[in-house]
Design a protein around this motif. Structure first.
Motif, PDB file in Angstrom:
ATOM      1  N   CYS A 193      43.580  43.454  33.778  1.00 25.27           N
ATOM      2  CA  CYS A 193      42.563  42.483  34.205  1.00 25.27           C
ATOM      3  C   CYS A 193      42.838  41.097  33.636  1.00 25.27           C
ATOM      4  CB  CYS A 193      41.176  42.949  33.784  1.00 25.27           C
ATOM      5  SG  CYS A 193      40.749  44.552  34.485  1.00 25.27           S
ATOM      6  N   CYS A 196      45.085  39.345  35.922  1.00 25.02           N
ATOM      7  CA  CYS A 196      44.790  39.513  37.354  1.00 25.02           C
ATOM      8  C   CYS A 196      44.291  38.197  37.962  1.00 25.02           C
ATOM      9  CB  CYS A 196      43.732  40.601  37.522  1.00 25.02           C
ATOM     10  SG  CYS A 196      43.235  40.830  39.220  1.00 25.02           S
ATOM     11  N   CYS A 202      36.194  39.488  40.455  1.00 23.11           N
ATOM     12  CA  CYS A 202      35.950  40.908  40.185  1.00 23.11           C
ATOM     13  C   CYS A 202      34.965  41.113  39.030  1.00 23.11           C
ATOM     14  CB  CYS A 202      37.293  41.565  39.874  1.00 23.11           C
ATOM     15  SG  CYS A 202      37.173  43.255  39.340  1.00 23.11           S
TER      16      CYS A 202
HETATM   17  S1  SF4 Z   1      40.954  43.709  40.556  1.00 18.66           S
HETATM   18 FE1  SF4 Z   1      39.456  43.711  38.925  1.00 18.66          FE
HETATM   19  S2  SF4 Z   1      39.681  45.707  37.940  1.00 18.66           S
HETATM   20 FE2  SF4 Z   1      41.545  45.350  39.139  1.00 18.66          FE
HETATM   21  S3  SF4 Z   1      42.979  44.381  37.718  1.00 18.66           S
HETATM   22 FE3  SF4 Z   1      41.928  42.741  38.804  1.00 18.66          FE
HETATM   23  S4  SF4 Z   1      40.221  42.195  37.433  1.00 18.66           S
HETATM   24 FE4  SF4 Z   1      40.953  44.228  36.802  1.00 18.66          FE
END
Ligand code: SF4
Length: 563
Positions: A193, A196, A202
């Motif tokens: 995360c 990310c 998210c």
């Molecule tokens: S989409 Fe959300 S849960 Fe998945 S890696 Fe990215 S921040 Fe983390």
């Protein structure tokens, strides 16, 4: 006439459209990332993505021999279920080889064995390109190669049956996710995360806070605490906003001001301020909101980018449930009344006369909040909200010091139109909150017309009206009272007094906008996430927490309070 078959959107087939190969990368990284990007269309290119794109544009090297080569070309297959752009394909040892170029470093076999290897998602991606290439050329492709530019190494990937089966399984998984209306859960691997590109959308940490037991909660949050862009308010008339390359030019009779588009999150045009089509198109492309507001502060329109279908389906589904609406309305009304109560208590602390004067109203507001907490109907919540507002505004003048002129005090709450200066200031500030909430709702992809508390009786979208209740005291009443007590308002120069109503003058409007924008840069510790963040980020965080109320992680929305 336009032939429907010429339009870009093809609505003529119900078959599974192919998925872009890049999506494999997201899927292997985190299925939720795949869902956010490919199903909800929440694609956010961060610096790493841009760097990768530049690499593909600039650094795919030319061959220095006479081998046959294809560079940067589209491939697609309904049977494989994928499409994409191959960086390069070259004849090597008599057969075609698919090439992928990566900016970063390769994987190493182990900490002691430094043999270069491909990362799993890169391996899958080059295999998919090889399979697509094979189908397109009608020739067998048995090898893919990945060039890692930071390490200056090339890793070979055999395209065998095992990896072909992995690609087919991944496509099937992506198809299943695409059919689902629900986001997959956040990953257990918190390290993913932190890197990310969609962590802001998210909100994995905020979701873990809600779903993990109290003792195991990690209070770290990945939601940015500061706004990296600012709102451009165009209040001068005549003024025209134009665009040149990636700059906005604000032309007035006296001057031209240039603002880089990457520094702007919204353009708000007051009164007769103009904007060119080119500037609007540029703003849409750069995800900059454009909003039209009357000189009096009423929001009249906005450029709206297409909504996100899955997000809105979930919103509609949740907000057609009376139980969900009641629970959200209760949270909102209780929070609003608590703000009013706490502000009256705080604003009269240490002032015995003022406290004695407001005490009866404080008692009535206390009772209203206590009844609202147990309320079992929207109508009764509306009643408690009205009772609290009546007593709050009955005591509002006591928040002002003795130095504030009588002309800047209110004579009861009046709106549509405001009949005194303080009501005029309150209404203008609420309009700015309305505009901010509306822009944010549309930016994150929700439907402003579908709310949980306010009725669709006017042109004002109910969800905007619902959510702005959380921010009236925090974002406007508190800074406004502070500015009045500091003597920052001129009862003559800042207002236009007309029969039956009061407007802000140009000077007054600029002052109000400046005060509001200053407030948005101040920080506040959010009681749910325990993160200190700017008020300007708070609206987005609350809306994302609201969305989580119907997306599997409830309990975070509406917990704001005055400390
Ligand atoms: S989409 Fe959300 S849960 Fe998945 S890696 Fe990215 S921040 Fe983390």
């Amino acid at each position: 006439m336009t032939d429907a078959s010429e339009t870009a959107n093809d609505f003529t087939t119900s078959e599974e459209p192919p998925i872009r190969v890049m999506a494999l990368h997201a899927l292997l990284y985190c299925p939720r990332l795949f869902y956010l990007e490919e199903v909800e269309g929440l694609y956010e290119a961060d610096d790493r993505v841009y760097a990768g794109r530049r690499l593909h544009e600039e650094r795919v090297p030319k061959l220095d021999d006479d081998s046959r080569e294809l560079r940067s070309f589209e491939v697609s297959s309904d049977s494989i279920g994928l499409f994409g752009k191959v960086d390069a394909a070259r004849i090597r040892d008599g057969g075609w080889v698919a090439y992928e170029h990566k900016k970063g470093r390769c994987k190493r076999a182990s900490s002691s064995d430094k043999t270069p290897m491909a990362w799993p998602s890169d391996r899958m991606q080059v295999a998919a390109y090889a399979m697509l290439l094979e189908e397109q050329l009608g020739q067998s492709v048995t090898e893919g190669r990945i060039r890692y530019h930071q390490d200056n190494v090339t890793v070979c990937v055999p395209i065998d049956d095992a990896i072909r089966a992995e690609v087919h399984a991944a496509v099937e998984m992506m198809r299943q996710l695409r059919r689902s209306d629900d986001r997959p859960p956040v990953t257990d691997n918190e390290k993913l995360c932190r890197r990310c590109s969609l962590r802001v959308v998210c909100l994995p940490e905020e979701e873990r806070i809600t779903t993990q037991p109290e003792g195991e909660r990690d209070r770290a949050t990945l939601f940015p605490s500061r706004r990296d862009r600012r709102t451009l308010h165009v209040t001068t008339v005549p003024a025209t906003v134009k665009r040149s390359a990636r700059q906005l030019h604000i032309e007035t009779e006296e001057s031209t001001k240039k603002v880089p588009m990457e520094q702007v999150d919204a353009v708000v045009l007051y009164g007769g301020a103009q904007i060119t089509s080119q500037a609007i198109a540029g703003c849409v492309y750069e995800k900059i909101a454009v909003q039209w507001v009357t000189a009096g502060g009423r929001v009249t329109g906005m450029v709206e980018t297409p909504g996100r279908v899955r997000q809105r389906i979930r919103q509609f589904t949740a907000l057609t449930s009376p139980d969900v609406c009641l629970q959200l309305a209760r949270v909102t009304v209780v929070a609003k009344i608590q703000f009013q109560l706490q502000y009256l208590l705080r604003g009269t602390r240490g002032n015995e006369n003022a406290r004695a004067a407001v005490q009866p109203d404080i008692e009535m507001i206390r009772r209203a909040v206590s009844r609202a907490e147990k309320s079992e109907s929207i109508d009764s919540l509306r009643g408690e909200e009205g009772i609290a507002a009546r007593h709050y505004f009955a005591s509002f003048n006591h928040l002002l010091t003795d130095r504030v002129a009588e002309s800047l005090r209110m004579n009861g709450r009046t709106k549509h139109p405001p009949r005194d200066r303080l009501n005029c200031l309150l209404s203008f500030g609420y309009s700015m909150i309305f505009g901010l909430v509306q822009r944010t709702i549309l930016t994150i992809g929700l439907e402003p017309s579908f709310g949980y508390f306010h009725q669709p009786r006017s042109t004002a979208p109910p969800l905007v009206m619902d959510v702005m209740e959380l921010f009236r005291t925090l974002l406007w009443e508190m800074p406004l009272v502070g500015s009045l007590n500091r003597g920052q308002w001129d009862e003559t120069a800042d207002f236009e007094i007309c029969p039956g109503h009061v407007w802000l003058s140009d000077e007054g409007r600029k002052k109000a906008i400046k005060l509001f924008e200053m407030r948005l840069t101040e920080s506040y510790r959010h009681p749910h996430t325990e993160q200190s963040l700017e008020y300007g980020r708070m609206v987005e965080l609350e809306l994302r927490l609201l969305e989580k109320e119907w997306s599997g992680a409830s309990g975070g929305f509406g917990q704001l309070r005055i400390r």
